[in-house]
Scaffold this active site. Structure first.
Site, PDB file in Angstrom:
ATOM      1  N   PRO A 222      -6.918  -6.349  -4.018  1.00  0.00           N
ATOM      2  CA  PRO A 222      -6.492  -6.901  -2.731  1.00  0.00           C
ATOM      3  C   PRO A 222      -7.251  -6.384  -1.522  1.00  0.00           C
ATOM      4  O   PRO A 222      -6.983  -6.835  -0.406  1.00  0.00           O
ATOM      5  CB  PRO A 222      -5.016  -6.493  -2.661  1.00  0.00           C
ATOM      6  CG  PRO A 222      -4.912  -5.280  -3.522  1.00  0.00           C
ATOM      7  CD  PRO A 222      -5.893  -5.478  -4.623  1.00  0.00           C
TER       8      PRO A 222
ATOM      9  N   LYS B 168      -8.479 -11.720  -0.777  1.00  0.00           N
ATOM     10  CA  LYS B 168      -9.043 -12.974  -1.254  1.00  0.00           C
ATOM     11  C   LYS B 168      -8.163 -13.754  -2.227  1.00  0.00           C
ATOM     12  O   LYS B 168      -8.418 -14.925  -2.491  1.00  0.00           O
ATOM     13  CB  LYS B 168     -10.395 -12.696  -1.945  1.00  0.00           C
ATOM     14  CG  LYS B 168     -11.468 -12.248  -0.981  1.00  0.00           C
ATOM     15  CD  LYS B 168     -11.940 -13.402  -0.121  1.00  0.00           C
ATOM     16  CE  LYS B 168     -12.682 -12.951   1.102  1.00  0.00           C
ATOM     17  NZ  LYS B 168     -11.906 -13.013   2.329  1.00  0.00           N
TER      18      LYS B 168
END
Length: 392
Positions: free
Chosen positions: A289, A293
């Site tokens: 993370p 995305k």
């Protein structure tokens, strides 16, 4: 029963696909094993790329997003006792990010779909995929749903990818030697933009969900469980990792309302199409993370899939369906690299020696001193523009 598209999963990918299809007059049925309440309350990602915001707005889903989302024109990299802003407005004019929780996107999509009469079935038991090569169908709870196509939007642990024989799927994956402790707190944000803080104690991220709700992440060992951390210990560690620049004080005057642990992994399954079964979002790929995305890649997949199915029903052409994997993976691998790069740039690695740590610091300093490097970070963070294949 019969429908054109059987969709497994009522997360952002499945719900957005159903919505875009109904706008094209294409019928679908969405099957979800969780309750509606669970789907709408599950806290996940909160950073939307410019292209994701534009997609939702173009699809008629942007009203609440525009009213309640927080537009950010930069992020801060904090290391070595100083903060360094990456100014999106200078480096990638006209592009920004919007902080708007994934659960809010899901709420908007569920309401829009149900209002439009889309068939979404929550708390569905025993979903199974049959004959996805020629005559695809889904069975669940003693019922059968015949489909033209099946869209597997059911996440990393779902049934869609697992239904494909292992010898037909090529897997690329990487596990990272740490996890993220996610913290949600009813406390006002202490910064107006996201703060990525790198320290010898480990990485920490200060994010937000609203003017009164903050979201934090702490790098922790991979075996960590949420109950391992008291709220007092969480606040102490967040302060230690963020109060590293003069004049900055982390506001802790509010209760912690949720704590969870996110495993850090990179994963890609190729191809993303198997006969009349298509994988999208986390069912096909996972990113750490750090680069924000995951949700945005799911939206990009669905843009391509919805357009390809629309072309098929309008003209009978399977050109875009045949190229679905190729088109999607071009963006997926770019996002994989950016997420891997951000992860290595900012986290403390237990096995790093003095050379590795100095190399990492040199890289951070280069990013904030070089306009070219800062631009590369900015344009990847806000999201690369969609290609002609993705926009039509």
């Amino acid at each position: 029963m019969r429908t054109r598209i059987g969709i497994i999963g009522a997360g952002p990918a499945g719900l957005l696909l159903a919505w875009l299809l109904q706008r094209r007059g294409i019928e679908s049925v969405v099957l979800e094993r969780r309750s509606r309440e669970h789907c709408e309350r599950r806290v996940r990602a909160g950073v939307l790329e410019q292209g994701t915001v534009d997609t939702l707005a173009e699809a008629g889903l942007g009203e609440r997003l525009a009213a309640e989302g927080h537009v950010h024109h930069g992020i801060e990299l904090r290391f070595g006792g100083a903060g360094h802003r990456i100014p999106f407005e200078e480096l990638v004019p006209g592009r920004a990010i919007t902080v708007y929780g994934q659960q809010e996107v899901v709420k908007d999509l569920i309401k829009a779909n149900l209002d439009a009469g889309v068939d979404i079935r929550f708390e569905v038991e025993d979903v199974a995929i049959e004959d996805f090569e020629d005559r695809p169908r889904l069975t669940f709870g003693g019922e059968r749903l015949d489909c033209d196509f099946i869209a597997g939007c059911d996440g990393f642990h779902g049934i869609a990818r697992a239904a494909v024989p292992q010898d037909r799927v090529r897997i690329f994956e990487k596990a990272y030697p740490f996890a993220w402790l996610g913290v949600l707190a009813d406390v006002r944000p202490s910064a107006s933009e996201l703060v990525y803080s790198a320290s010898e104690r480990g990485f920490s991220l200060h994010s937000m969900r609203s003017d009164t709700v903050s979201r934090f992440y702490l790098q922790v060992p991979p075996e960590t469980k949420a109950e391992d951390w008291t709220h007092e210990a969480i606040w102490a560690e967040l302060k230690a990792r963020h109060e590293t620049v003069p004049g900055f004080t982390l506001d802790t005057d509010g209760p912690i309302t949720a704590v969870d642990v996110a495993v850090m992994r990179s994963f890609v399954a190729e191809p993303m199409r198997f006969g009349r079964l298509f994988l999208a979002g986390d069912a096909a790929h996972i990113v750490p993370p750090t680069g924000a995305k995951g949700l945005n890649l799911a939206v990009a997949d669905i843009r391509v899939l919805a357009r390809a199915l629309g072309e098929y029903y309008a003209s009978g052409s399977e050109d875009l369906l045949d190229r679905y994997t190729e088109i999607c993976l071009h963006r997926v691998w770019r996002a994989q690299h950016f997420s891997w790069w951000m992860t290595n740039l900012l986290h403390a690695f237990a096995d790093a020696d003095a050379y590795d740590r100095r190399l990492q610091r040199s890289n951070l300093e280069y990013v904030v001193r070089s306009r070219a490097q800062a631009t590369a970070l900015a344009e990847n963070y806000v999201g690369l523009p969609y290609s002609t294949d993705e926009t039509g």
